[in-house]
Design an enzyme around this catalytic site. Structure first.
Site, PDB file in Angstrom:
ATOM      1  N   LEU A  52      35.717  32.711  16.035  1.00 56.25           N
ATOM      2  CA  LEU A  52      36.524  33.875  16.376  1.00 56.25           C
ATOM      3  C   LEU A  52      36.207  34.970  15.378  1.00 56.25           C
ATOM      4  CD1 LEU A  52      40.067  32.295  17.032  1.00 56.25           C
ATOM      5  CD2 LEU A  52      38.442  33.091  18.758  1.00 56.25           C
ATOM      6  N   ASP A  53      36.291  36.226  15.815  1.00 63.83           N
ATOM      7  CA  ASP A  53      36.145  37.343  14.872  1.00 63.83           C
ATOM      8  C   ASP A  53      37.139  37.166  13.730  1.00 63.83           C
ATOM      9  OD1 ASP A  53      34.260  38.494  16.472  1.00 63.83           O
ATOM     10  OD2 ASP A  53      35.613  39.949  17.386  1.00 63.83           O
ATOM     11  N   MET A  54      36.762  37.647  12.575  1.00 65.87           N
ATOM     12  CA  MET A  54      37.626  37.517  11.404  1.00 65.87           C
ATOM     13  C   MET A  54      39.032  38.047  11.672  1.00 65.87           C
ATOM     14  SD  MET A  54      37.154  39.113   7.567  1.00 65.87           S
ATOM     15  CE  MET A  54      37.580  40.782   8.074  1.00 65.87           C
TER      16      MET A  54
END
Length: 555
Positions: free
Chosen positions: A402-404
């Site tokens: 997942l994106d940060m």
């Protein structure tokens, strides 16, 4: 001309404290003084009559639509007075100089400047080359050369075919007569046939020699022009190289110590196009040149967004990385900057939680602002945490990312065999994920599909661009859940899994044109990115049944 560019604040700023450190240009919250300076600039842009430029904000305005990055630099003069400078990136209304805006570091446009003078020399060479290439005699010579080559090939081919035909006739004649001739008559026939063959071969050689002479003569006619063109192109190459080097040397940037570095030195004589023409270098260079002390800086977008990227009218944006970072490293040398957030651990003080697990796999809930895997500067991540959480696990553990800034569910494999099984499901797109988000705006359609191909912005990583030529297919289904107070709560169902896919599809003008609340890259920063991976459905490789895990968002 200092008074034309260093402007006083239009409102009382006596109660506003100065920042302790200068703005970190690649990730920042605009200081209150920068916001006031920006409001003054934006008011000027809305009311000015000094230039005409189509920003795409007025319907039916003539001219190509070109939005612009503008910048403000709050600074202090030697008398301790606070004011600000304005700048824009590139050219504005086809000019480098406008009232109230700092001048470019180097202006290529003046007719009496070396660039225009030398450019005209190069253009003159281009005209000479063009005249030679379009000369009637040259065109006729090339046509003659082509015709001669074709006639030669045709003539020689006919003679070769004739030789084959006559040889076949001689063979047939020999076959028919050989049984009825005496040895003496047969020898005489063979001599006669041989002479016929030699004559045809000699004729072929003469024809070949003749046509080679004609071809060489045609080539010489052409060479009269091509040799001149070649010499002119070499001169043009040399002149262009010298002009380019002079240009690299002229784009020279000051820092507070009055040290100068050219764009050629900074980029090893290979700068990206437009390096040095952004607002930030212009503002800082002018300040250092005129003994103004930089206090705070901000840049914002004005106008319609380009079709490929996401730029929202009036939104603040950081300086670009590929062009500005190397330049600003020199220009800001010795100036105390705000902390670089990219060096900080966003996961400090946060924990991951296990939502589901058995002997084979687990599903964890990742908090926002928490890396999935180790980054360039920060090692702490879900990957590192789960290795501690499951020390005996033999698998790669992290199955997807997942994106940060995105929170939500991540699938964890405890063995390599399970990892491969789950990876195969992702590759085949049989794993289903549902995200929930809050968008800053109202989405009119209740549901639909967004199909915008994406690629990385090479000039401004990690941002993504919409690109139909080089982008990878990215497809997202969506369904609106609620519309309230100018916001839309929505479910996203990504069919593909590209970097920043949901963020770009939400914010882009060809997508939903409503950025996710808190999106610091494609919208406006808030307390967090309101995007959460709330549900995942996968086929358990051991249990042999579909499993759905749900974890509600905390927004």
């Amino acid at each position: 001309m200092l008074h034309d560019f260093f402007q006083a604040f239009k409102t009382d700023i006596s109660s506003i404290s100065l920042p302790e450190k200068f703005t970190f240009p690649f990730y920042y919250e605009p200081h209150e003084l920068s916001i006031l300076a920006t409001k003054d600039l934006q008011h000027y842009l809305e009311t000015q009559t000094n230039f005409i430029h189509n920003f795409g904000l007025q319907e039916a305005q003539e001219g190509l639509v070109i939005g612009k990055m503008f910048g403000v630099l709050v600074c202090q003069n030697q008398e301790g007075q606070l004011g600000y400078l304005w700048a824009y990136s590139g050219k504005l209304a086809e000019s480098n100089e406008h009232l109230y805006f700092v001048p470019p570091i180097f202006d290529m446009l003046p007719k009496d400047g070396f660039y225009k003078i030398e450019e005209e020399v190069v253009n003159g060479i281009n005209r000479e080359i063009e005249a030679l290439e379009n000369a009637t005699d040259y065109i006729l010579a090339k046509e003659n050369g082509k015709t001669t080559q074709e006639k030669a090939a045709e003539d020689i081919l006919k003679q070769k075919e004739r030789i084959k035909t006559l040889k076949a006739a001689r063979d047939q004649r020999r076959k028919e007569l050989s049984n009825n001739l005496t040895t003496e008559e047969l020898n005489k026939l063979e001599l006669e046939l041989s002479e016929e063959s030699k004559k045809e071969s000699i004729l072929l050689k003469k024809m070949t020699k003749y046509w080679n002479y004609k071809i060489e003569a045609a080539k010489k006619e052409i060479a009269v022009f091509t040799s001149q063109i070649k010499v002119l192109k070499e001169i043009r190459k040399q002149k262009s190289g010298e002009l380019q080097q002079q240009l690299f040397d002229s784009y020279a940037f000051l820092n507070q110590a009055k040290k100068i570095k050219s764009v050629g030195q900074i980029f090893d004589n290979n700068p990206p196009a437009g390096a040095g023409e952004c607002a930030a270098p212009k503002l800082l260079h002018y300040a250092f040149e005129n003994d103004l002390k930089p206090i705070a800086m901000a840049e914002f977008w004005w106008g319609q967004s380009p079709k490929s990227e996401v730029r929202k009218h009036k939104n603040f944006y950081p300086a670009c990385r590929s062009k500005c970072e190397p330049i600003l490293a020199h220009m800001l040398d010795g100036i105390v900057l705000e902390d670089n957030p990219f060096l900080e651990n966003p996961a400090a003080g946060k924990d991951i939680s296990v939502v589901f697990e058995d002997d084979y796999l687990a599903v964890i809930n990742k908090p926002p602002e928490f890396l999935s895997v180790p980054g360039k500067n920060v090692i702490d991540s879900v990957a590192k945490r789960v290795k501690v959480l499951y020390p005996t696990a033999t698998g790669p553990l992290i199955v997807h990312r997942l994106d940060m800034s995105t929170s939500g569910l991540l699938l964890i494999a405890k063995s390599e065999a399970i990892y491969k099984e789950l990876q195969s499901q992702f590759i085949k797109r049989t794993i289903k994920k549902r995200y929930v988000a809050i968008l800053d705006g109202i989405v009119s359609n209740d549901e639909g599909v967004i199909d915008l191909p994406l690629r990385v912005d090479l000039d401004n990583r990690p941002n993504q661009l919409v690109c139909y030529e080089h982008g990878k297919q990215a497809r997202t289904e969506y369904k609106v859940i609620e519309r309230k107070d100018g916001k839309t709560r929505i479910h996203f169902f990504p069919i593909s899994g590209r970097t920043h896919q949901l963020r770009v599809h939400a914010s882009h003008s060809l997508g939903l044109n409503c950025p996710i609340v808190g999106d610091d890259l494609y919208g406006t920063k808030s307390d967090r990115l309101h995007l959460h991976a709330e549900e995942i459905t996968f086929f358990h490789p051991i249990v042999k049944e579909n499993i759905t895990i749900f974890e509600a968002a905390e927004f």
